[in-house]
Design a protein around this motif. Structure first.
Motif, PDB file in Angstrom:
ATOM      1  N   LEU A 359     -38.098  69.421 -28.075  1.00  0.00           N
ATOM      2  CA  LEU A 359     -38.596  70.597 -27.357  1.00  0.00           C
ATOM      3  C   LEU A 359     -37.610  71.021 -26.277  1.00  0.00           C
ATOM      4  CD1 LEU A 359     -42.402  69.845 -26.770  1.00  0.00           C
ATOM      5  CD2 LEU A 359     -41.388  71.340 -28.495  1.00  0.00           C
ATOM      6  N   LEU A 360     -36.936  70.051 -25.691  1.00  0.00           N
ATOM      7  CA  LEU A 360     -36.018  70.341 -24.586  1.00  0.00           C
ATOM      8  C   LEU A 360     -34.721  70.970 -25.083  1.00  0.00           C
ATOM      9  CD1 LEU A 360     -35.532  69.976 -21.511  1.00  0.00           C
ATOM     10  CD2 LEU A 360     -34.481  67.785 -22.036  1.00  0.00           C
ATOM     11  N   GLU A 361     -34.211  70.484 -26.206  1.00  0.00           N
ATOM     12  CA  GLU A 361     -32.838  70.793 -26.576  1.00  0.00           C
ATOM     13  C   GLU A 361     -32.687  71.716 -27.794  1.00  0.00           C
ATOM     14  OE1 GLU A 361     -30.274  70.450 -24.924  1.00  0.00           O
ATOM     15  OE2 GLU A 361     -28.624  70.532 -26.338  1.00  0.00           O
ATOM     16  N   ALA A 362     -33.695  71.717 -28.686  1.00  0.00           N
ATOM     17  CA  ALA A 362     -33.524  72.492 -29.922  1.00  0.00           C
ATOM     18  C   ALA A 362     -33.906  73.962 -29.733  1.00  0.00           C
ATOM     19  CB  ALA A 362     -34.359  71.869 -31.031  1.00  0.00           C
ATOM     20  N   SER A 363     -33.536  74.786 -30.717  1.00  0.00           N
ATOM     21  CA  SER A 363     -33.907  76.205 -30.685  1.00  0.00           C
ATOM     22  C   SER A 363     -35.326  76.340 -31.244  1.00  0.00           C
ATOM     23  CB  SER A 363     -32.944  76.998 -31.552  1.00  0.00           C
ATOM     24  OG  SER A 363     -33.112  76.592 -32.908  1.00  0.00           O
ATOM     25  N   PRO A 364     -36.013  77.474 -30.941  1.00  0.00           N
ATOM     26  CA  PRO A 364     -37.361  77.669 -31.502  1.00  0.00           C
ATOM     27  C   PRO A 364     -37.381  77.518 -33.027  1.00  0.00           C
ATOM     28  CG  PRO A 364     -36.922  79.316 -29.812  1.00  0.00           C
ATOM     29  CD  PRO A 364     -35.650  78.542 -30.004  1.00  0.00           C
ATOM     30  N   ASP A 365     -36.362  78.040 -33.709  1.00  0.00           N
ATOM     31  CA  ASP A 365     -36.324  77.936 -35.183  1.00  0.00           C
ATOM     32  C   ASP A 365     -36.233  76.487 -35.644  1.00  0.00           C
ATOM     33  OD1 ASP A 365     -36.580  80.589 -35.538  1.00  0.00           O
ATOM     34  OD2 ASP A 365     -34.441  81.000 -35.854  1.00  0.00           O
ATOM     35  N   LYS A 366     -35.392  75.736 -34.954  1.00  0.00           N
ATOM     36  CA  LYS A 366     -35.233  74.308 -35.308  1.00  0.00           C
ATOM     37  C   LYS A 366     -36.546  73.560 -35.113  1.00  0.00           C
ATOM     38  CE  LYS A 366     -31.049  73.066 -36.593  1.00  0.00           C
ATOM     39  NZ  LYS A 366     -29.875  73.480 -35.812  1.00  0.00           N
ATOM     40  N   ILE A 367     -37.223  73.880 -34.018  1.00  0.00           N
ATOM     41  CA  ILE A 367     -38.502  73.222 -33.718  1.00  0.00           C
ATOM     42  C   ILE A 367     -39.512  73.547 -34.826  1.00  0.00           C
ATOM     43  CG2 ILE A 367     -40.485  73.221 -32.121  1.00  0.00           C
ATOM     44  CD1 ILE A 367     -38.318  73.685 -29.884  1.00  0.00           C
ATOM     45  N   LYS A 368     -39.553  74.816 -35.192  1.00  0.00           N
ATOM     46  CA  LYS A 368     -40.490  75.231 -36.248  1.00  0.00           C
ATOM     47  C   LYS A 368     -40.198  74.504 -37.560  1.00  0.00           C
ATOM     48  CE  LYS A 368     -42.240  79.695 -34.874  1.00  0.00           C
ATOM     49  NZ  LYS A 368     -42.513  81.070 -35.287  1.00  0.00           N
ATOM     50  N   GLU A 369     -38.928  74.434 -37.862  1.00  0.00           N
ATOM     51  CA  GLU A 369     -38.551  73.777 -39.114  1.00  0.00           C
ATOM     52  C   GLU A 369     -38.958  72.294 -39.091  1.00  0.00           C
ATOM     53  OE1 GLU A 369     -34.341  74.177 -39.919  1.00  0.00           O
ATOM     54  OE2 GLU A 369     -34.508  72.556 -41.390  1.00  0.00           O
ATOM     55  N   SER A 389     -45.604  62.816 -27.707  1.00  0.00           N
ATOM     56  CA  SER A 389     -45.727  61.361 -27.632  1.00  0.00           C
ATOM     57  C   SER A 389     -45.354  60.854 -26.246  1.00  0.00           C
ATOM     58  CB  SER A 389     -44.854  60.713 -28.688  1.00  0.00           C
ATOM     59  OG  SER A 389     -43.559  61.251 -28.647  1.00  0.00           O
ATOM     60  N   VAL A 390     -44.448  61.538 -25.584  1.00  0.00           N
ATOM     61  CA  VAL A 390     -44.196  61.233 -24.173  1.00  0.00           C
ATOM     62  C   VAL A 390     -44.273  62.545 -23.402  1.00  0.00           C
ATOM     63  CG1 VAL A 390     -42.765  59.199 -24.515  1.00  0.00           C
ATOM     64  CG2 VAL A 390     -41.670  61.421 -24.413  1.00  0.00           C
ATOM     65  N   GLU A 391     -44.163  62.438 -22.111  1.00  0.00           N
ATOM     66  CA  GLU A 391     -44.219  63.609 -21.237  1.00  0.00           C
ATOM     67  C   GLU A 391     -43.272  64.716 -21.714  1.00  0.00           C
ATOM     68  OE1 GLU A 391     -46.185  63.911 -18.446  1.00  0.00           O
ATOM     69  OE2 GLU A 391     -45.420  65.937 -18.293  1.00  0.00           O
ATOM     70  N   ILE A 392     -43.704  65.965 -21.528  1.00  0.00           N
ATOM     71  CA  ILE A 392     -42.836  67.094 -21.838  1.00  0.00           C
ATOM     72  C   ILE A 392     -42.103  67.475 -20.549  1.00  0.00           C
ATOM     73  CG2 ILE A 392     -42.766  69.514 -22.578  1.00  0.00           C
ATOM     74  CD1 ILE A 392     -45.334  68.910 -24.185  1.00  0.00           C
ATOM     75  N   PRO A 393     -40.763  67.499 -20.581  1.00  0.00           N
ATOM     76  CA  PRO A 393     -40.029  67.806 -19.345  1.00  0.00           C
ATOM     77  C   PRO A 393     -40.287  69.238 -18.872  1.00  0.00           C
ATOM     78  CG  PRO A 393     -38.565  66.903 -21.028  1.00  0.00           C
ATOM     79  CD  PRO A 393     -39.866  67.191 -21.694  1.00  0.00           C
ATOM     80  N   LYS A 394     -40.242  69.397 -17.572  1.00  0.00           N
ATOM     81  CA  LYS A 394     -40.441  70.695 -16.927  1.00  0.00           C
ATOM     82  C   LYS A 394     -39.504  71.764 -17.498  1.00  0.00           C
ATOM     83  CE  LYS A 394     -39.118  72.592 -12.453  1.00  0.00           C
ATOM     84  NZ  LYS A 394     -38.318  72.284 -11.260  1.00  0.00           N
ATOM     85  N   ASP A 395     -38.269  71.367 -17.803  1.00  0.00           N
ATOM     86  CA  ASP A 395     -37.267  72.354 -18.216  1.00  0.00           C
ATOM     87  C   ASP A 395     -37.347  72.767 -19.678  1.00  0.00           C
ATOM     88  OD1 ASP A 395     -36.185  72.530 -15.666  1.00  0.00           O
ATOM     89  OD2 ASP A 395     -34.964  70.743 -15.972  1.00  0.00           O
ATOM     90  N   SER A 398     -40.015  78.039 -22.343  1.00  0.00           N
ATOM     91  CA  SER A 398     -41.314  78.567 -22.770  1.00  0.00           C
ATOM     92  C   SER A 398     -41.315  78.940 -24.243  1.00  0.00           C
ATOM     93  CB  SER A 398     -41.662  79.812 -21.963  1.00  0.00           C
ATOM     94  OG  SER A 398     -41.735  79.470 -20.618  1.00  0.00           O
ATOM     95  N   GLU A 399     -40.198  79.539 -24.684  1.00  0.00           N
ATOM     96  CA  GLU A 399     -40.174  79.984 -26.085  1.00  0.00           C
ATOM     97  C   GLU A 399     -40.278  78.793 -27.048  1.00  0.00           C
ATOM     98  OE1 GLU A 399     -37.878  80.683 -23.820  1.00  0.00           O
ATOM     99  OE2 GLU A 399     -35.823  80.466 -24.578  1.00  0.00           O
ATOM    100  N   ASN A 400     -39.842  77.634 -26.602  1.00  0.00           N
ATOM    101  CA  ASN A 400     -39.954  76.451 -27.453  1.00  0.00           C
ATOM    102  C   ASN A 400     -41.405  75.986 -27.554  1.00  0.00           C
ATOM    103  OD1 ASN A 400     -37.245  76.688 -27.590  1.00  0.00           O
ATOM    104  ND2 ASN A 400     -36.761  74.634 -26.844  1.00  0.00           N
ATOM    105  N   LEU A 401     -42.130  76.044 -26.442  1.00  0.00           N
ATOM    106  CA  LEU A 401     -43.550  75.674 -26.485  1.00  0.00           C
ATOM    107  C   LEU A 401     -44.324  76.686 -27.338  1.00  0.00           C
ATOM    108  CD1 LEU A 401     -44.229  74.557 -22.799  1.00  0.00           C
ATOM    109  CD2 LEU A 401     -44.331  73.125 -24.839  1.00  0.00           C
ATOM    110  N   ARG A 402     -43.963  77.966 -27.219  1.00  0.00           N
ATOM    111  CA  ARG A 402     -44.635  78.995 -28.028  1.00  0.00           C
ATOM    112  C   ARG A 402     -44.343  78.764 -29.515  1.00  0.00           C
ATOM    113  NH1 ARG A 402     -43.898  82.272 -23.440  1.00  0.00           N
ATOM    114  NH2 ARG A 402     -45.884  82.020 -22.361  1.00  0.00           N
TER     115      ARG A 402
END
Lengths: 414, 210
Positions: A359-369, A389-395, A398-402
């Protein structure tokens, strides 16, 4: 057949019922309408809205942050865990079901009142915008195992609390008595905060888990009495003493967990720590027997366990099958949920699967895939909850969470 | 009583036997440097067993403890200077006060022959920078358990860059929750989520195989 996009917006009541049923079905090992998405935070994620200090020291600001988050990100459930590990106190008051649950988690002001040595807090021992940290400590001598095992509750009250909390150093002193009165008063405020958050969440259509809590006995010894490293050395040097202490803890821990049964608690949260450290041989000798007894007893009493298997649990995965089918929910940190699902399908509800680093480092497309491929494998047959599974970092952007929420909507339907 | 017995007892984590063996060997006039080397070999085998999944973290913790206890006896007896494989500056990053992982790594890095300078927990980027200037390490090891550590690691790498020190050191991040993604995010050269891999990567970064 359910349509993917519904035109009419749901009322909060409808959304609440729908989400609750979705989660309950997964826990009951069935297929819901869609894979439930649960996110949780101990603080880092919520620092998107306020500082770490305010999150733990200002109940009203913390409430606002929680609501802002769930309005911004419509997941099926959001679990804010905004208190530090205070199971030592819950156990001290195990005989008092009205008090034990109220002191289970510590807020910032409770730390100020006790001046405990177990935890460190933002704006106190840590930078203002940090998160609270549990560090534990060695508060019991190796020679005291026998005395502890004779009567753990008395030992914790008489010996451990004075050693571990500066303001309780002298039992019966005005300072200690004042601290306990203040603690009681603060605990009601902290409890009110939890109730308020539950109501706030319900008002926006989000259910909460009716939770109580338990603990693995060996973790209790590691976290509160001997330090994790200390107890790992103790099991080599004094194995019998450690085993006796674990056994002595079973009954008081069950008492703490059952304290909230009359209030409607349905799940006991049990965060595991030393599971990853132990070989199967040591796990089956020192860790699992007493933890298993606790989980089974609670299950027989109508309370399912919600266990966080910290770190790698691969070596012990099969032992979960010792438990009765439908015993509860297994949240995994590093163990691959695909593998867990294969072993536990039809027996245990498997939870987890979202790597925070992705979630921190990948692009929205990568996350979706990534999530699409994951769901393809794990959603079949139900009994699966997607979660961090562990805490989601503050940074985390937003587009990744969406993207995460969208992909569950697109690919999570049954 | 031989070095081979000592190695075997160490690998099997027989603490009492190891310490008794070391004491007898010392009494017999055995070269303390050879005792140290034997324990290093044994620690390496413990690491291999961990990598094969035969040993777990609790075995690493125990082996680290045994190694440290042996060192207490042996190190004061070694008169000549031992040339380390390299120097590692090690600390838990700012905002994070966890140190179990850091300490396991330290024990195994020392066992492998590294000199380790441990600057503690909750270490601000400036303190890392200062320590790099003073100790001139080959490697900076940043440890952290919590997700807030990611940002602190990133800031520390940036501080090293600003001080013009980034290309003078290799940077490795370590902790249960770091991975390739976090390595990229922080700008480190390497990552490890356990001590054994961490030591191996430190050797590799210095071109020492491993």
């Amino acid at each position: 057949m359910r349509v993917v996009k519904e035109s009419k917006p749901k009322t909060p009541e409808e959304a609440l019922t729908e989400r609750r049923e979705r989660i309950e079905k997964a826990v009951e090992l069935k297929e819901p309408d869609k894979v439930p998405l649960i996110l949780s935070s101990c603080g880092d994620l919520l620092r998107k809205y306020i500082t770490g200090h305010d999150l733990y020291f200002n109940y009203e600001k913390a409430r606002e942050a929680v609501i802002k988050f769930v309005k911004d990100y419509q997941v099926d459930m959001f679990l804010p865990v905004l208190g530090a590990e205070g199971f030592i106190f819950a156990l001290a008051f195990a005989e008092y079901p009205d008090i034990a649950p109220a002191v289970r988690f510590w807020s910032g002001p409770m730390h100020d009142i006790l001046k405990d040595k177990f935890t460190k807090w933002p704006g106190r021992e840590l930078p203002e915008d940090s998160i609270f940290q549990f560090i534990g400590g060695q508060f019991m001598d190796i020679k005291e195992y026998a005395k502890f095992s004779e009567d753990p509750i008395a030992f914790v009250n008489e010996v451990i609390l004075p050693r571990s909390c500066i303001n309780l150093e002298k039992i019966g002193s005005p300072k200690a008595n004042a601290a306990l009165i203040r603690l009681g008063s603060e605990a009601s405020k902290a409890l009110k905060f939890l109730v308020d958050v539950t109501v706030d969440l319900a008002n926006v259509g989000m259910p909460s888990l009716p939770l109580t809590s338990a603990y693995a006995p060996l973790d209790y010894i590691g976290d509160f009495l001997r330090t994790p490293v200390g107890v790992l050395l103790d099991i080599r040097r004094y194995p019998d003493e450690v085993k006796r202490a674990c056994e002595a803890l079973v009954e008081p821990i069950i008492k703490v967990a059952l304290a909230l049964k009359p209030a409607g608690a349905k799940y006991a949260f049990i965060p595991l720590h030393l599971n990853e450290y132990l070989s199967p041989k040591l796990y089956n000798e020192f860790y699992w027997p007493t933890l298993k007894k606790i989980i089974i007893t609670l299950y027989e009493q109508g309370i399912k366990s919600f266990v966080f298997f910290e770190g790698w649990h691969d070596a012990h995965l099969e032992t979960i099958l010792d438990l009765p089918k439908g015993w509860g929910v297994a949240l995994f940190e590093k163990t691959d949920v695909r593998k867990a699902k294969k072993v536990l399908a039809g027996h245990t509800c498997v939870m987890g699967g979202i790597p925070s680093s992705l979630l921190l480092e990948a692009s929205p497309d990568k996350i979706k895939e990534y999530i699409k491929n994951l769901l393809k494998e794990v959603k079949v047959g139900g009994g699966f909850i997607l979660a961090n599974s562990v805490e989601i970092p503050k940074d985390v952007p937003s587009e990744n969470l969406r993207a995460l929420i969208e992909v569950v909507e697109e690919e999570g339907r049954y | 009583m031989s070095l081979e017995d000592l190695v075997e007892a160490f690998i099997n984590l027989e603490e009492e036997k190891v310490l008794k063996n070391v004491e007898s060997l010392v009494k017999m006039g055995k070269n303390p440097y050879e005792i140290l080397e034997a324990c290093r070999r044994a620690a390496e085998v413990v690491g291999e067993r961990f990598e094969r999944g035969e040993y777990f973290l609790s075995e690493l913790v125990y082996a680290g403890e045994i190694f440290n206890n042996v060192m207490k006896i042996v190190l004061p007896l070694i008169k000549r200077e031992i040339k380390p494989l390299g120097t590692i500056l090690l600390g838990t990053v700012q905002g994070d006060v966890h140190d179990i992982g850091k300490n396991i790594f330290k024990a195994f890095a020392e066992a492998a022959g590294f000199k380790v300078i441990d600057i503690g927990v909750d270490t601000p980027p400036e303190k890392f920078v200062e320590a790099v200037k003073i100790y001139k390490p080959d490697i900076v090891g940043m440890s952290g358990l919590l997700t807030i550590a990611y940002d602190a690691m990133k800031r520390t790498v940036e501080a090293l860059k600003e001080a013009g020190l980034r290309d003078k050191v290799k940077v490795i991040i370590g902790g249960g929750r770091v991975d390739e993604n976090i390595k990229r995010y922080t700008g480190a050269d390497e990552w490890a989520d356990n001590a054994i891999v961490g030591v191996k990567k430190c050797k590799q970064m210095l071109g020492l195989g491993g």
